[in-house]
Design an enzyme around this catalytic site. Sequence first.
Site, PDB file in Angstrom:
ATOM      1  N   SER A  62      63.029  65.852  33.151  1.00 38.91           N
ATOM      2  CA  SER A  62      62.001  66.181  32.250  1.00 38.91           C
ATOM      3  C   SER A  62      60.696  65.495  32.468  1.00 38.91           C
ATOM      4  CB  SER A  62      62.574  66.305  30.902  1.00 38.91           C
ATOM      5  OG  SER A  62      63.844  67.009  30.858  1.00 38.91           O
ATOM      6  N   ARG A  97      64.604  59.935  22.238  1.00 34.37           N
ATOM      7  CA  ARG A  97      64.090  59.277  23.480  1.00 34.37           C
ATOM      8  C   ARG A  97      63.447  58.082  23.189  1.00 34.37           C
ATOM      9  NH1 ARG A  97      67.137  62.573  24.209  1.00 34.37           N
ATOM     10  NH2 ARG A  97      67.139  64.547  25.531  1.00 34.37           N
ATOM     11  N   GLU A 128      57.588  61.686  28.980  1.00 37.82           N
ATOM     12  CA  GLU A 128      58.701  61.077  28.655  1.00 37.82           C
ATOM     13  C   GLU A 128      59.040  60.114  29.806  1.00 37.82           C
ATOM     14  OE1 GLU A 128      62.057  63.792  28.081  1.00 37.82           O
ATOM     15  OE2 GLU A 128      63.411  62.080  29.145  1.00 37.82           O
TER      16      GLU A 128
HETATM   17  C1  LIG Z   1      67.617  65.072  37.576  1.00 38.36           C
HETATM   18  C2  LIG Z   1      67.321  64.243  36.279  1.00 38.36           C
HETATM   19  C3  LIG Z   1      67.859  64.915  35.177  1.00 38.36           C
HETATM   20  C4  LIG Z   1      67.667  64.090  34.021  1.00 38.36           C
HETATM   21  N1  LIG Z   1      68.298  64.546  32.921  1.00 38.36           N
HETATM   22  C5  LIG Z   1      68.238  63.976  31.701  1.00 38.36           C
HETATM   23  C6  LIG Z   1      68.819  64.348  30.534  1.00 38.36           C
HETATM   24  O1  LIG Z   1      69.630  65.390  30.360  1.00 38.36           O
HETATM   25  N2  LIG Z   1      68.465  63.617  29.232  1.00 38.36           N
HETATM   26  C7  LIG Z   1      67.953  62.519  29.255  1.00 38.36           C
HETATM   27  O2  LIG Z   1      67.781  61.970  28.181  1.00 38.36           O
HETATM   28  N3  LIG Z   1      67.400  62.188  30.636  1.00 38.36           N
HETATM   29  C8  LIG Z   1      67.264  62.718  31.727  1.00 38.36           C
HETATM   30  N4  LIG Z   1      66.698  62.032  32.672  1.00 38.36           N
HETATM   31  C9  LIG Z   1      66.072  60.831  32.861  1.00 38.36           C
HETATM   32  C10 LIG Z   1      66.967  59.694  33.113  1.00 38.36           C
HETATM   33  O3  LIG Z   1      68.088  60.247  33.474  1.00 38.36           O
HETATM   34  C11 LIG Z   1      67.047  58.846  32.023  1.00 38.36           C
HETATM   35  O4  LIG Z   1      65.727  58.375  31.314  1.00 38.36           O
HETATM   36  C12 LIG Z   1      67.854  57.438  32.391  1.00 38.36           C
HETATM   37  O5  LIG Z   1      68.319  56.777  31.103  1.00 38.36           O
HETATM   38  C13 LIG Z   1      66.981  56.541  33.155  1.00 38.36           C
HETATM   39  O6  LIG Z   1      67.930  55.580  33.565  1.00 38.36           O
HETATM   40  P1  LIG Z   1      67.515  54.727  34.908  1.00 38.36           P
HETATM   41  O7  LIG Z   1      68.521  53.691  34.892  1.00 38.36           O
HETATM   42  O8  LIG Z   1      67.261  55.551  36.049  1.00 38.36           O
HETATM   43  O9  LIG Z   1      66.018  53.963  34.450  1.00 38.36           O
HETATM   44  P2  LIG Z   1      64.893  53.573  35.080  1.00 38.36           P
HETATM   45  O10 LIG Z   1      64.154  54.866  35.608  1.00 38.36           O
HETATM   46  O11 LIG Z   1      65.015  52.704  35.985  1.00 38.36           O
HETATM   47  O12 LIG Z   1      63.986  52.888  33.703  1.00 38.36           O
HETATM   48  C14 LIG Z   1      63.825  53.691  32.705  1.00 38.36           C
HETATM   49  C15 LIG Z   1      63.365  52.452  31.624  1.00 38.36           C
HETATM   50  O13 LIG Z   1      64.491  51.719  31.132  1.00 38.36           O
HETATM   51  C16 LIG Z   1      63.963  50.278  31.623  1.00 38.36           C
HETATM   52  N5  LIG Z   1      65.164  49.677  31.792  1.00 38.36           N
HETATM   53  C17 LIG Z   1      65.861  49.933  33.037  1.00 38.36           C
HETATM   54  N6  LIG Z   1      66.967  48.931  33.020  1.00 38.36           N
HETATM   55  C18 LIG Z   1      66.764  48.239  31.856  1.00 38.36           C
HETATM   56  C19 LIG Z   1      67.626  47.155  31.291  1.00 38.36           C
HETATM   57  N7  LIG Z   1      68.740  46.860  31.908  1.00 38.36           N
HETATM   58  N8  LIG Z   1      67.290  46.450  30.312  1.00 38.36           N
HETATM   59  C20 LIG Z   1      66.226  46.911  29.632  1.00 38.36           C
HETATM   60  N9  LIG Z   1      65.262  47.785  29.999  1.00 38.36           N
HETATM   61  C21 LIG Z   1      65.828  48.364  31.155  1.00 38.36           C
HETATM   62  C22 LIG Z   1      62.855  50.261  32.453  1.00 38.36           C
HETATM   63  O14 LIG Z   1      62.109  49.257  32.595  1.00 38.36           O
HETATM   64  C23 LIG Z   1      62.224  51.577  32.252  1.00 38.36           C
HETATM   65  O15 LIG Z   1      61.230  51.447  31.234  1.00 38.36           O
HETATM   66  C24 LIG Z   1      66.813  62.901  33.985  1.00 38.36           C
HETATM   67  C25 LIG Z   1      66.396  62.470  35.158  1.00 38.36           C
HETATM   68  C26 LIG Z   1      66.557  63.328  36.375  1.00 38.36           C
HETATM   69  C27 LIG Z   1      65.887  62.489  37.762  1.00 38.36           C
END
Ligand SMILES: Cc1cc2nc3c(=O)[nH]c(=O)nc-3n(C[C@H](O)[C@H](O)[C@H](O)COP(=O)(O)OP(=O)(O)OC[C@H]3O[C@@H](n4cnc5c(N)ncnc54)[C@H](O)[C@@H]3O)c2cc1C
Length: 340
Positions: free
Chosen positions: A237, A163, A336
């Site tokens: 998580s 991560r 995380e």
């Molecule tokens: C129900 C559920 C299940 C999940 N299961 C998993 C899993 O199995 N494995 C796993 O690894 N994660 C999991 N996650 C966590 C999540 O899916 C990941 O961390 C995902 O990458 C977040 O993406 P997001 O677009 O929502 O990012 P955001 O939450 O919007 O942002 C996350 C970070 O990325 C940065 N960011 C966003 N977009 C950009 C960009 N274009 N350029 C640079 N930085 C950027 C933000 O500033 C922030 O620091 C889960 C979440 C939920 C709610």
Amino acid sequence: MITRTENYNLRSRNTFGMDVSCALFVEYDSAGDLAQLDWEALPKPILHVGGGSNLLFTGDFPGTVLHSAIRYVKFVDMGLDDVLMTVGAGVVFDEFVQRACDASLWGAENLSLIPGEVGACAVQNVGAYGAEFKDIVSGVVCFDTHTGDKTVFKQPECAYGYRDSIFKRPENKGRYIVTSVLFRLSRRRGPRLEYGGLKAAVEAAGGPVTPLSVREAVLGIRRAKLPDPAETGSAGSFFKNPVLDRERFSRILSAAEGQEVPHYDLPGGMVKVPAAWLIEQCGFKGCRRGGAGVWPKQPLVLVNASGSARPDEIVALKDEIVAVVRARFGVTLEPEVVIV
Ligand SMILES: Cc1cc2nc3c(=O)[nH]c(=O)nc-3n(C[C@H](O)[C@H](O)[C@H](O)COP(=O)(O)OP(=O)(O)OC[C@H]3O[C@@H](n4cnc5c(N)ncnc54)[C@H](O)[C@@H]3O)c2cc1C
């Protein structure tokens, strides 16, 4: 095109469902738009979001929230086994996975149904069922907010870890905005089924093993275990699995009083312990504290149990879990989730 909205409510932009707002919300749909923005004039601080599925807003955000609407998917056939896919940062990650599986390409299927958008997944190195984003990425294209230039990071330059990536280093915080990702997928690579009951689920379904059949198995397992963000707010998580040296692991063994402690041995003598197990042992599984709670089927997931939990209720539950786990096992759990 750039759209700007002042005093924007972020409730639909974070999967925890926190009812908070930002001073300015800016959405753009090309990398060129980022070069055109008047960065000096934007209210500070600046935060880039994707699907908001790894964020906990602890209150109204006083600055600018940026969001990418760069949404294209292109296939480039490399002949023989490999196919490259160029995908815009604003594409929903699971839509990319679906497209890859529909095209019978191996590599992304174990990552099915991870919420969020492609750009953030490149930052986070998402992982599930023995696969990680880093296994299928070839390059990450960014806009460098310091220089205004386009910068391409080849996979080894992204310094991917658990991560983790170069984009999360403190000195790069907010510097690189991911605009697109180049994936390398394979016609021949074949399935990886050794984690989390995937093999049994694929076999139970019968039929040929294809990227789509593995995807279906992952969807079934995840839906049974994790809250659907459309129904129950969470950020997946909440804590990282702690990686411990032998001495700290033996403290856990003695605190466990003869119970078997699940763990994975890592290279270099370190040990990874599931944070979910530590939390469950401390009695938090399924607990409720005001509007906040711990998901009954997966204690690593904190939830907006009432649907209208306040940020301070989630933070208080997080703090309580950290304190109790530390007191019992001597381990300090680290979030995380990005706490804003
Ligand atoms: C129900 C559920 C299940 C999940 N299961 C998993 C899993 O199995 N494995 C796993 O690894 N994660 C999991 N996650 C966590 C999540 O899916 C990941 O961390 C995902 O990458 C977040 O993406 P997001 O677009 O929502 O990012 P955001 O939450 O919007 O942002 C996350 C970070 O990325 C940065 N960011 C966003 N977009 C950009 C960009 N274009 N350029 C640079 N930085 C950027 C933000 O500033 C922030 O620091 C889960 C979440 C939920 C709610």
